[in-house]
Write a protein that holds these residues in place. Sequence first.
Motif, PDB file in Angstrom:
ATOM      1  N   SER A 138       4.993   7.133   5.690  1.00  0.00           N
ATOM      2  CA  SER A 138       5.359   8.547   5.790  1.00  0.00           C
ATOM      3  C   SER A 138       5.088   9.087   7.184  1.00  0.00           C
ATOM      4  O   SER A 138       5.730  10.047   7.628  1.00  0.00           O
ATOM      5  N   MET A 139       4.160   8.454   7.908  1.00  0.00           N
ATOM      6  CA  MET A 139       3.884   8.837   9.298  1.00  0.00           C
ATOM      7  C   MET A 139       4.630   7.939  10.289  1.00  0.00           C
ATOM      8  O   MET A 139       5.203   8.427  11.264  1.00  0.00           O
ATOM      9  N   VAL A 140       4.623   6.629  10.020  1.00  0.00           N
ATOM     10  CA  VAL A 140       5.305   5.697  10.921  1.00  0.00           C
ATOM     11  C   VAL A 140       6.801   6.006  10.974  1.00  0.00           C
ATOM     12  O   VAL A 140       7.440   5.883  12.023  1.00  0.00           O
ATOM     13  N   GLU A 141       7.356   6.461   9.848  1.00  0.00           N
ATOM     14  CA  GLU A 141       8.779   6.805   9.786  1.00  0.00           C
ATOM     15  C   GLU A 141       9.131   7.897  10.793  1.00  0.00           C
ATOM     16  O   GLU A 141      10.246   7.915  11.335  1.00  0.00           O
ATOM     17  N   ARG A 142       8.208   8.778  11.068  1.00  0.00           N
ATOM     18  CA  ARG A 142       8.495   9.867  12.016  1.00  0.00           C
ATOM     19  C   ARG A 142       8.635   9.334  13.443  1.00  0.00           C
ATOM     20  O   ARG A 142       9.331   9.936  14.269  1.00  0.00           O
ATOM     21  N   TYR A 143       7.981   8.209  13.745  1.00  0.00           N
ATOM     22  CA  TYR A 143       8.107   7.593  15.065  1.00  0.00           C
ATOM     23  C   TYR A 143       9.395   6.768  15.160  1.00  0.00           C
ATOM     24  O   TYR A 143      10.132   6.842  16.152  1.00  0.00           O
ATOM     25  N   TRP A 144       9.697   5.998  14.099  1.00  0.00           N
ATOM     26  CA  TRP A 144      10.884   5.154  14.120  1.00  0.00           C
ATOM     27  C   TRP A 144      12.125   5.886  13.630  1.00  0.00           C
ATOM     28  O   TRP A 144      13.234   5.351  13.709  1.00  0.00           O
ATOM     29  N   SER A 171      14.335   0.697   0.831  1.00  0.00           N
ATOM     30  CA  SER A 171      15.522   1.314   0.254  1.00  0.00           C
ATOM     31  C   SER A 171      15.286   2.802   0.005  1.00  0.00           C
ATOM     32  O   SER A 171      14.142   3.278   0.018  1.00  0.00           O
ATOM     33  N   PRO A 172      16.356   3.571  -0.254  1.00  0.00           N
ATOM     34  CA  PRO A 172      16.164   4.980  -0.628  1.00  0.00           C
ATOM     35  C   PRO A 172      15.258   5.141  -1.855  1.00  0.00           C
ATOM     36  O   PRO A 172      14.463   6.087  -1.923  1.00  0.00           O
ATOM     37  N   ARG A 173      15.366   4.228  -2.825  1.00  0.00           N
ATOM     38  CA  ARG A 173      14.488   4.295  -4.001  1.00  0.00           C
ATOM     39  C   ARG A 173      13.030   4.122  -3.600  1.00  0.00           C
ATOM     40  O   ARG A 173      12.126   4.804  -4.125  1.00  0.00           O
ATOM     41  N   ALA A 174      12.783   3.201  -2.680  1.00  0.00           N
ATOM     42  CA  ALA A 174      11.409   2.987  -2.217  1.00  0.00           C
ATOM     43  C   ALA A 174      10.890   4.217  -1.479  1.00  0.00           C
ATOM     44  O   ALA A 174       9.738   4.631  -1.669  1.00  0.00           O
ATOM     45  N   LEU A 175      11.730   4.826  -0.646  1.00  0.00           N
ATOM     46  CA  LEU A 175      11.320   6.024   0.084  1.00  0.00           C
ATOM     47  C   LEU A 175      11.029   7.175  -0.875  1.00  0.00           C
ATOM     48  O   LEU A 175      10.081   7.950  -0.673  1.00  0.00           O
ATOM     49  N   ASP A 176      11.830   7.289  -1.939  1.00  0.00           N
ATOM     50  CA  ASP A 176      11.562   8.325  -2.941  1.00  0.00           C
ATOM     51  C   ASP A 176      10.196   8.106  -3.592  1.00  0.00           C
ATOM     52  O   ASP A 176       9.452   9.065  -3.833  1.00  0.00           O
ATOM     53  N   ALA A 177       9.865   6.862  -3.863  1.00  0.00           N
ATOM     54  CA  ALA A 177       8.566   6.555  -4.469  1.00  0.00           C
ATOM     55  C   ALA A 177       7.420   6.893  -3.521  1.00  0.00           C
ATOM     56  O   ALA A 177       6.379   7.401  -3.947  1.00  0.00           O
ATOM     57  N   LYS A 205      -2.920   9.779  -0.861  1.00  0.00           N
ATOM     58  CA  LYS A 205      -2.598   9.260   0.464  1.00  0.00           C
ATOM     59  C   LYS A 205      -2.491   7.740   0.431  1.00  0.00           C
ATOM     60  O   LYS A 205      -3.168   7.069  -0.349  1.00  0.00           O
ATOM     61  N   VAL A 206      -1.638   7.210   1.300  1.00  0.00           N
ATOM     62  CA  VAL A 206      -1.554   5.764   1.460  1.00  0.00           C
ATOM     63  C   VAL A 206      -2.914   5.247   1.923  1.00  0.00           C
ATOM     64  O   VAL A 206      -3.576   5.855   2.771  1.00  0.00           O
ATOM     65  N   GLN A 207      -3.325   4.127   1.343  1.00  0.00           N
ATOM     66  CA  GLN A 207      -4.652   3.573   1.617  1.00  0.00           C
ATOM     67  C   GLN A 207      -4.900   3.346   3.111  1.00  0.00           C
ATOM     68  O   GLN A 207      -5.999   3.515   3.603  1.00  0.00           O
ATOM     69  N   SER A 208      -3.861   2.953   3.841  1.00  0.00           N
ATOM     70  CA  SER A 208      -3.991   2.629   5.261  1.00  0.00           C
ATOM     71  C   SER A 208      -3.330   3.711   6.115  1.00  0.00           C
ATOM     72  O   SER A 208      -2.132   3.968   5.979  1.00  0.00           O
ATOM     73  N   VAL A 244       0.815  -1.219   0.000  1.00  0.00           N
ATOM     74  CA  VAL A 244       0.000   0.000   0.000  1.00  0.00           C
ATOM     75  C   VAL A 244       0.848   1.268   0.000  1.00  0.00           C
ATOM     76  O   VAL A 244       0.376   2.329  -0.425  1.00  0.00           O
ATOM     77  N   ASN A 245       2.100   1.170   0.448  1.00  0.00           N
ATOM     78  CA  ASN A 245       2.967   2.349   0.414  1.00  0.00           C
ATOM     79  C   ASN A 245       3.601   2.567  -0.955  1.00  0.00           C
ATOM     80  O   ASN A 245       3.824   3.705  -1.366  1.00  0.00           O
ATOM     81  N   LEU A 246       3.883   1.488  -1.667  1.00  0.00           N
ATOM     82  CA  LEU A 246       4.550   1.606  -2.967  1.00  0.00           C
ATOM     83  C   LEU A 246       3.569   1.743  -4.126  1.00  0.00           C
ATOM     84  O   LEU A 246       3.938   2.234  -5.193  1.00  0.00           O
TER      85      LEU A 246
END
Length: 395
Positions: A241-247, A219-225, A232-235, A87-89
Amino acid sequence: MPTEFISAPSVPQLSPPPRVLMGPGPSDVHPRVLAAMSMPLVGHLDPEFIRIMNETQQMLRYVFQTQNKLTLPISGTGSAGMETCVVNLIEPGDTMLVCVNGVFGARMVDVAQRAGAKVEKIERPWGQVFSPDEIASAIKKFHPKVVGIVHAETSTGAWQPMEDLGEIAQDNGALLLMDCVTSLAGVPVKLDEWGVDAGYSGTQKCLSCPPGLSPASFSPRALDAIKARKTKVQSWYLDMSMVERYWGDERFYHHTAPITMNYAIREALRLVCEEGLEARFARHMRNHRALKAGLAALGIEYLAAEGHQLPELNAVKIPAGVDDLSVRKRLLSEFGIEIGGGLGDFKGKAWRIGLMGHTSRPENVLLFLAALEQCLGKSAKSGASIAAANQCYSS
């Protein structure tokens, strides 16, 4: 007016029977992991828990063999890891190519379709693997944004070679997504070397941790995508993009992390690091070979082709005339051993014997073979499988 409460049920104290978990998951949990789960709780933003998060991420990078900054345990089981990556990609309308040779490739198709992807798939008979040329041809034909493939197909025991696939995907502008639920910490997983853009696993397989978390890495490529998304991400729960701010560096609250499960995976990863990946892989292979020798002595064959058989998940053909359910019930009731039955096309035709993580020990191999001989009765030559396994160990 006075109201009456429903009567409280009388529930006995919890007392699960001891089992030897030799199915497709969960696997036996190391006593140190269980002990870690009994430690006192701290808050999910407590400085001590932040330290635990950092240590867990460092060890996950080692197990995934990656430098990816966004490497973390997703709060959910392995299927949550699959859904997180997809769902993120994927955005609605994106093309995703999925390689299907078992249940979990088919599940990835379903997840991608629910995310709005235009799904194309290539298929192999269950138990077989894909060649790089097959995948390259399909990528050139369909021009997908994401290519999804299962590294260790739990339904068939097939071990998919990955070494060339990242380069093929990148050369054609695609992201490579790898399911390594059953492979992580059991056989080599090398995200960076193989050019994998997103990978996910589960705690209950070769990490020998209770189910509940899904290690994942981007990967960085995945994060760029992900950052380039137009929708918005379906879930909400799985939005990286939000969970990354916690981790990540911010430690910004997103959801309450499962504290005890994070204790568990930290200790499970410590065990992996102490043993070392090479030694761990060698242990899994050694016990697999002994089991395979014992099964061969009983005339039992593997589903997957030679050279592509997972050491941690041994999927074998049930001998002619043997009733699947009767044998599995007897193994459980008389010997406390759990193995798995076949799924999908192999329902009633296969057994799935797990030697994952803490379960992968000689005593379990020998116990299982002795128990299986008794369950097979006259059709098994008494002691033949034990002798074959011991011969393998001694050599």
